[in-house]
Design an enzyme around this catalytic site. Structure first.
Site, PDB file in Angstrom:
ATOM      1  N   ASP A  24      34.258  33.637  39.274  1.00  0.00           N
ATOM      2  CA  ASP A  24      34.542  33.145  40.630  1.00  0.00           C
ATOM      3  C   ASP A  24      33.666  31.933  40.989  1.00  0.00           C
ATOM      4  O   ASP A  24      32.581  31.759  40.441  1.00  0.00           O
ATOM      5  CB  ASP A  24      34.309  34.299  41.622  1.00  0.00           C
ATOM      6  CG  ASP A  24      35.019  34.057  42.938  1.00  0.00           C
ATOM      7  OD1 ASP A  24      35.880  33.160  43.010  1.00  0.00           O
ATOM      8  OD2 ASP A  24      34.706  34.771  43.916  1.00  0.00           O
ATOM      9  N   ASN A  72      46.257  36.276  43.581  1.00  0.00           N
ATOM     10  CA  ASN A  72      46.148  34.811  43.548  1.00  0.00           C
ATOM     11  C   ASN A  72      47.516  34.128  43.670  1.00  0.00           C
ATOM     12  O   ASN A  72      47.592  32.935  44.001  1.00  0.00           O
ATOM     13  CB  ASN A  72      45.440  34.329  42.284  1.00  0.00           C
ATOM     14  CG  ASN A  72      43.945  34.587  42.259  1.00  0.00           C
ATOM     15  OD1 ASN A  72      43.347  34.768  41.194  1.00  0.00           O
ATOM     16  ND2 ASN A  72      43.309  34.604  43.421  1.00  0.00           N
ATOM     17  N   TRP A  73      48.604  34.875  43.430  1.00  0.00           N
ATOM     18  CA  TRP A  73      49.947  34.301  43.643  1.00  0.00           C
ATOM     19  C   TRP A  73      50.146  33.922  45.114  1.00  0.00           C
ATOM     20  O   TRP A  73      51.060  33.153  45.431  1.00  0.00           O
ATOM     21  CB  TRP A  73      51.047  35.280  43.219  1.00  0.00           C
ATOM     22  CG  TRP A  73      51.162  35.481  41.740  1.00  0.00           C
ATOM     23  CD1 TRP A  73      50.901  36.624  41.050  1.00  0.00           C
ATOM     24  CD2 TRP A  73      51.586  34.527  40.754  1.00  0.00           C
ATOM     25  NE1 TRP A  73      51.128  36.442  39.692  1.00  0.00           N
ATOM     26  CE2 TRP A  73      51.553  35.163  39.493  1.00  0.00           C
ATOM     27  CE3 TRP A  73      51.988  33.184  40.813  1.00  0.00           C
ATOM     28  CZ2 TRP A  73      51.894  34.514  38.301  1.00  0.00           C
ATOM     29  CZ3 TRP A  73      52.344  32.531  39.624  1.00  0.00           C
ATOM     30  CH2 TRP A  73      52.288  33.203  38.389  1.00  0.00           C
ATOM     31  N   ARG A  75      48.173  32.147  46.883  1.00  0.00           N
ATOM     32  CA  ARG A  75      47.507  30.870  47.211  1.00  0.00           C
ATOM     33  C   ARG A  75      48.555  29.782  47.470  1.00  0.00           C
ATOM     34  O   ARG A  75      49.729  29.942  47.122  1.00  0.00           O
ATOM     35  CB  ARG A  75      46.602  30.461  46.048  1.00  0.00           C
ATOM     36  CG  ARG A  75      45.420  31.418  45.940  1.00  0.00           C
ATOM     37  CD  ARG A  75      44.313  30.858  45.099  1.00  0.00           C
ATOM     38  NE  ARG A  75      43.184  31.757  45.127  1.00  0.00           N
ATOM     39  CZ  ARG A  75      41.989  31.482  44.636  1.00  0.00           C
ATOM     40  NH1 ARG A  75      41.761  30.317  44.067  1.00  0.00           N
ATOM     41  NH2 ARG A  75      41.014  32.364  44.703  1.00  0.00           N
ATOM     42  N   SER A 200      37.516  42.831  43.902  1.00  0.00           N
ATOM     43  CA  SER A 200      38.782  42.097  44.047  1.00  0.00           C
ATOM     44  C   SER A 200      39.886  42.644  43.137  1.00  0.00           C
ATOM     45  O   SER A 200      40.543  41.881  42.415  1.00  0.00           O
ATOM     46  CB  SER A 200      38.567  40.595  43.811  1.00  0.00           C
ATOM     47  OG  SER A 200      37.622  40.085  44.720  1.00  0.00           O
TER      48      SER A 200
HETATM   49  C1  IPE Z   1      38.405  31.968  40.737  1.00  0.00           C
HETATM   50  O1  IPE Z   1      37.879  30.823  41.365  1.00  0.00           O
HETATM   51  C2  IPE Z   1      39.492  31.578  39.748  1.00  0.00           C
HETATM   52  C3  IPE Z   1      40.851  31.743  40.227  1.00  0.00           C
HETATM   53  C4  IPE Z   1      41.198  32.440  41.260  1.00  0.00           C
HETATM   54  C5  IPE Z   1      41.907  31.099  39.461  1.00  0.00           C
HETATM   55  P1  IPE Z   1      38.255  30.481  42.860  1.00  0.00           P
HETATM   56  O2  IPE Z   1      39.449  29.604  42.889  1.00  0.00           O
HETATM   57  O3  IPE Z   1      38.429  31.757  43.622  1.00  0.00           O
HETATM   58  O4  IPE Z   1      37.011  29.690  43.402  1.00  0.00           O
HETATM   59  P2  IPE Z   1      36.386  29.838  44.850  1.00  0.00           P
HETATM   60  O5  IPE Z   1      36.023  31.277  45.048  1.00  0.00           O
HETATM   61  O6  IPE Z   1      37.442  29.389  45.828  1.00  0.00           O
HETATM   62  O7  IPE Z   1      35.186  28.943  44.847  1.00  0.00           O
HETATM   63  C1  IPE Z   2      39.028  37.023  41.921  1.00  0.00           C
HETATM   64  O1  IPE Z   2      38.549  35.958  42.652  1.00  0.00           O
HETATM   65  C2  IPE Z   2      40.060  36.544  40.930  1.00  0.00           C
HETATM   66  C3  IPE Z   2      39.566  35.745  39.803  1.00  0.00           C
HETATM   67  C4  IPE Z   2      38.340  35.398  39.591  1.00  0.00           C
HETATM   68  C5  IPE Z   2      40.573  35.339  38.869  1.00  0.00           C
HETATM   69  P1  IPE Z   2      39.143  35.599  44.101  1.00  0.00           P
HETATM   70  O2  IPE Z   2      38.408  34.414  44.568  1.00  0.00           O
HETATM   71  O3  IPE Z   2      40.615  35.506  44.042  1.00  0.00           O
HETATM   72  O4  IPE Z   2      38.757  36.897  44.952  1.00  0.00           O
HETATM   73  P2  IPE Z   2      38.528  37.057  46.512  1.00  0.00           P
HETATM   74  O5  IPE Z   2      39.777  36.588  47.183  1.00  0.00           O
HETATM   75  O6  IPE Z   2      37.358  36.210  46.879  1.00  0.00           O
HETATM   76  O7  IPE Z   2      38.261  38.508  46.718  1.00  0.00           O
HETATM   77 MG    MG Z   3      37.161  32.929  44.670  1.00  0.00          MG
END
Ligand code: IPE
Ligand code: IPE
Ligand code: MG
Length: 245
Positions: A24, A72-73, A75, A200
């Protein structure tokens, strides 16, 4: 390798068998530099290589990377598109390198949500590397624990309703066989970068007795010595599994 860490870690005792990393902080890493979030993902590859190589050096046989969650879908479309393009180009680019490094690749998650091209890349990854022996790299893609447990429950319920299975036969090990991770050992250590202290929806069943390690380092800055620091910390933990030490 840092000599002090090397001395402590090379003993091979109490080294985790399976580590799982919530990678993350990629977006924040880029934003801090005034760059687009996608730049953070592009800079994650160095950290991924370091984590895999670090595990190989320590003789850790399984590493799972949380690459993209089921949630994450949700986003913005633009970020999803950029990520999918990056996945497709990186999967193509790194397959040979992974294979040459004798890495076996497995995937867990709802892969059918990806485009045909990405699914094709992943099938190739798994097939081409299936006999490799240096380490097993599990890529969690479109992965969510709740959907995994729901799908396992549905499969089991179907067998019961067809009369092929009695309710008494459903135990821990039977349930586990219906998860994506059926052939993968339970997680010993979960590492999460970026300062967030939550799971998560990651490997909830498999991490029931895992040790948790949180660091403020953003994933693109995570290096091999940070992995070694996490393992050194893990080695000092007393794991009791509900028993008395
Ligand atoms: C985690 O990094 C990777 C994915 C979800 C693909 P983030 O995209 O969540 O990075 P932050 O938490 O916004 O910095
Ligand atoms: C978890 O990170 C998913 C990955 C690292 C791929 P997220 O950034 O999506 O998690 P939340 O939303 O902060 O909990
Ligand atoms: Mg994140």
């Amino acid at each position: 390798m840092n000599t002090r860490l090397e001395k402590n870690l090379n003993k091979n005792d109490n080294i985790p068998r399976h580590i799982a990393i919530i990678m993350d902080g990629n977006g924040r890493w880029a934003e801090k530099r005034g760059k687009l979030r996608i730049c953070g993902y592009k800079n994650a590859i160095h950290s991924i290589k370091d984590a895999i190589n670090g595990c190989k050096e320590l003789g850790i046989p399984y590493i799972t990377l949380y690459v993209f969650s089921y949630e994450n879908w949700n986003r913005p479309k633009e970020e999803i598109n950029q990520l999918m393009n990056l996945f497709h180009s990186h999967f193509k680019k790194y397959l040979k390198e992974m294979d040459d490094s004798n890495i076996r690749i497995l995937t867990i998650g709802e892969l059918k949500k990806f485009s045909y091209n990405i699914q094709k890349d992943l099938v190739l990854f798994v097939n081409q590397t299936k006999h490799n022996t240096s380490i097993t790299l599990v890529l969690a893609l479109s992965y969510g624990s709740r959907i995994e447990i729901i799908e396992a429950t549905k499969k089991i319920a179907k067998q019961v309703s067809m009369g092929c299975l009695s309710i008494e036969e459903i135990d821990d090990s039977f349930f586990k066989k219906n998860l994506y991770t059926k052939d993968i050992p339970d997680v010993d250590l979960v590492i999460r970068t970026s300062g967030e202290q939550r799971l998560s929806n990651f490997l909830l069943w498999q991490s029931a007795y895992a040790e948790l390690y949180f660091t403020d380092i953003l994933w693109p800055d995570f290096r091999k010595q940070d992995l070694f620091a996490a393992i050194e910390n893990y080695k000092r933990r007393k794991r009791r599994f509900g028993k008395i030490a």
